[in-house]
Design a protein around this motif. Structure first.
Motif, mmCIF file in Angstrom:
data_model
loop_
_atom_site.group_PDB
_atom_site.id
_atom_site.type_symbol
_atom_site.label_atom_id
_atom_site.label_comp_id
_atom_site.label_asym_id
_atom_site.label_seq_id
_atom_site.Cartn_x
_atom_site.Cartn_y
_atom_site.Cartn_z
ATOM 1 N N VAL A 68 -29.480 -9.604 -0.357
ATOM 2 C CA VAL A 68 -28.411 -9.462 -1.333
ATOM 3 C C VAL A 68 -27.079 -9.314 -0.607
ATOM 4 O O VAL A 68 -26.938 -8.465 0.275
ATOM 5 C CB VAL A 68 -28.655 -8.230 -2.249
ATOM 6 C CG1 VAL A 68 -27.563 -8.126 -3.311
ATOM 7 C CG2 VAL A 68 -30.044 -8.286 -2.888
ATOM 8 N N HIS A 69 -26.137 -10.148 -1.002
ATOM 9 C CA HIS A 69 -24.766 -10.033 -0.517
ATOM 10 C C HIS A 69 -24.045 -9.112 -1.493
ATOM 11 O O HIS A 69 -24.051 -9.355 -2.700
ATOM 12 C CB HIS A 69 -24.087 -11.404 -0.479
ATOM 13 C CG HIS A 69 -24.791 -12.389 0.394
ATOM 14 N ND1 HIS A 69 -24.442 -12.595 1.700
ATOM 15 C CD2 HIS A 69 -25.842 -13.206 0.150
ATOM 16 C CE1 HIS A 69 -25.237 -13.508 2.226
ATOM 17 N NE2 HIS A 69 -26.098 -13.896 1.304
ATOM 18 N N ASP A 100 -18.304 -11.525 1.852
ATOM 19 C CA ASP A 100 -19.044 -10.359 1.373
ATOM 20 C C ASP A 100 -18.884 -9.218 2.363
ATOM 21 O O ASP A 100 -18.600 -9.430 3.532
ATOM 22 C CB ASP A 100 -20.539 -10.699 1.225
ATOM 23 C CG ASP A 100 -20.758 -11.829 0.230
ATOM 24 O OD1 ASP A 100 -20.132 -11.796 -0.832
ATOM 25 O OD2 ASP A 100 -21.543 -12.733 0.540
ATOM 26 N N THR A 130 -19.416 -7.222 -6.842
ATOM 27 C CA THR A 130 -20.365 -8.296 -7.177
ATOM 28 C C THR A 130 -21.546 -8.273 -6.208
ATOM 29 O O THR A 130 -21.455 -7.715 -5.104
ATOM 30 C CB THR A 130 -19.715 -9.700 -7.088
ATOM 31 O OG1 THR A 130 -19.284 -9.917 -5.736
ATOM 32 C CG2 THR A 130 -18.565 -9.860 -8.048
ATOM 33 N N THR A 131 -22.617 -8.920 -6.654
ATOM 34 C CA THR A 131 -23.760 -9.147 -5.770
ATOM 35 C C THR A 131 -24.182 -10.608 -5.915
ATOM 36 O O THR A 131 -23.966 -11.227 -6.961
ATOM 37 C CB THR A 131 -24.966 -8.250 -6.124
ATOM 38 O OG1 THR A 131 -25.417 -8.557 -7.441
ATOM 39 C CG2 THR A 131 -24.625 -6.787 -6.005
ATOM 40 N N LYS A 132 -24.755 -11.130 -4.861
ATOM 41 C CA LYS A 132 -25.326 -12.475 -4.872
ATOM 42 C C LYS A 132 -26.683 -12.346 -4.193
ATOM 43 O O LYS A 132 -26.763 -11.916 -3.038
ATOM 44 C CB LYS A 132 -24.415 -13.451 -4.133
ATOM 45 C CG LYS A 132 -24.921 -14.885 -4.133
ATOM 46 C CD LYS A 132 -23.914 -15.838 -3.503
ATOM 47 C CE LYS A 132 -23.733 -15.508 -2.043
ATOM 48 N NZ LYS A 132 -22.873 -16.427 -1.310
ATOM 49 N N THR A 133 -27.739 -12.694 -4.906
ATOM 50 C CA THR A 133 -29.095 -12.435 -4.435
ATOM 51 C C THR A 133 -29.826 -13.724 -4.086
ATOM 52 O O THR A 133 -29.766 -14.703 -4.838
ATOM 53 C CB THR A 133 -29.893 -11.677 -5.526
ATOM 54 O OG1 THR A 133 -29.186 -10.483 -5.843
ATOM 55 C CG2 THR A 133 -31.287 -11.333 -5.045
ATOM 56 N N GLU A 134 -30.513 -13.685 -2.970
ATOM 57 C CA GLU A 134 -31.386 -14.781 -2.549
ATOM 58 C C GLU A 134 -32.787 -14.220 -2.430
ATOM 59 O O GLU A 134 -33.025 -13.330 -1.610
ATOM 60 C CB GLU A 134 -30.915 -15.354 -1.211
ATOM 61 C CG GLU A 134 -29.500 -15.897 -1.271
ATOM 62 C CD GLU A 134 -28.965 -16.312 0.087
ATOM 63 O OE1 GLU A 134 -29.772 -16.739 0.938
ATOM 64 O OE2 GLU A 134 -27.758 -16.186 0.293
#
Length: 152
Positions: A68-69, A100, A130-134
């Protein structure tokens, strides 16, 4: 500087930390007491940072891995890093360059529990924007071993 025998000892311990001292001494050609003395010295110097048991995550319903970013508002990085570090499901917290602020590694039961973690705990940390999930589909390699130079 670490000599060749100490490097050999470190390589053996990275492979199997619970190996008997007698076996390590046999492999490197030193007396068990000399090996133990070297290990204690490397522990004292902080070269050996500790010993851990690796558990099978699937046996504990923690097979879902995600990276997660996490972006934060300016000035919140120390507080956010500390709060992220307190969350049990988060295994790694890295302050990174780029757009990030943090890259974290999360282990959860499944995508539903991952979603709850993101919404209810991570996004509720003051300063997180914010979050950006992989999510990980499969893992080919996962290790905490550090590559060591070749010994002579």
């Amino acid at each position: 500087m670490i000599d060749n025998i100490s490097l050999q000892i470190l390589k053996i311990l990275q492979e199997k930390a619970r190996i008997p001292n007698v076996e390590v001494s046999r492999r490197v050609g030193l007396a068990p007491s000399a090996v133990l003395e070297r290990i204690r010295k490397m522990e004292k110097q902080g070269i050996i940072d500790g010993y851990e048991v690796r558990l099978n995550p699937e046996r504990f319903d923690r097979a879902q891995v995600a990276f997660v970013h996490v972006s934060t508002e300016a000035g919140y990085s120390e507080q956010v890093g500390a709060k992220l570090s307190d969350i049990q499901e988060i295994q790694e917290v890295h302050f990174v360059s780029g757009s990030d602020c943090f890259l974290i590694k999360v282990r959860s039961e499944d995508t539903a529990s991952l979603g709850q973690l993101l919404q209810q705990r991570i996004m509720n940390i003051a300063g997180v924007t914010t979050t950006k999930t992989e999510t990980v589909l499969s893992t080919f390699k996962e290790t905490s071993r550090i590559p060591l130079p070749q010994s002579d």
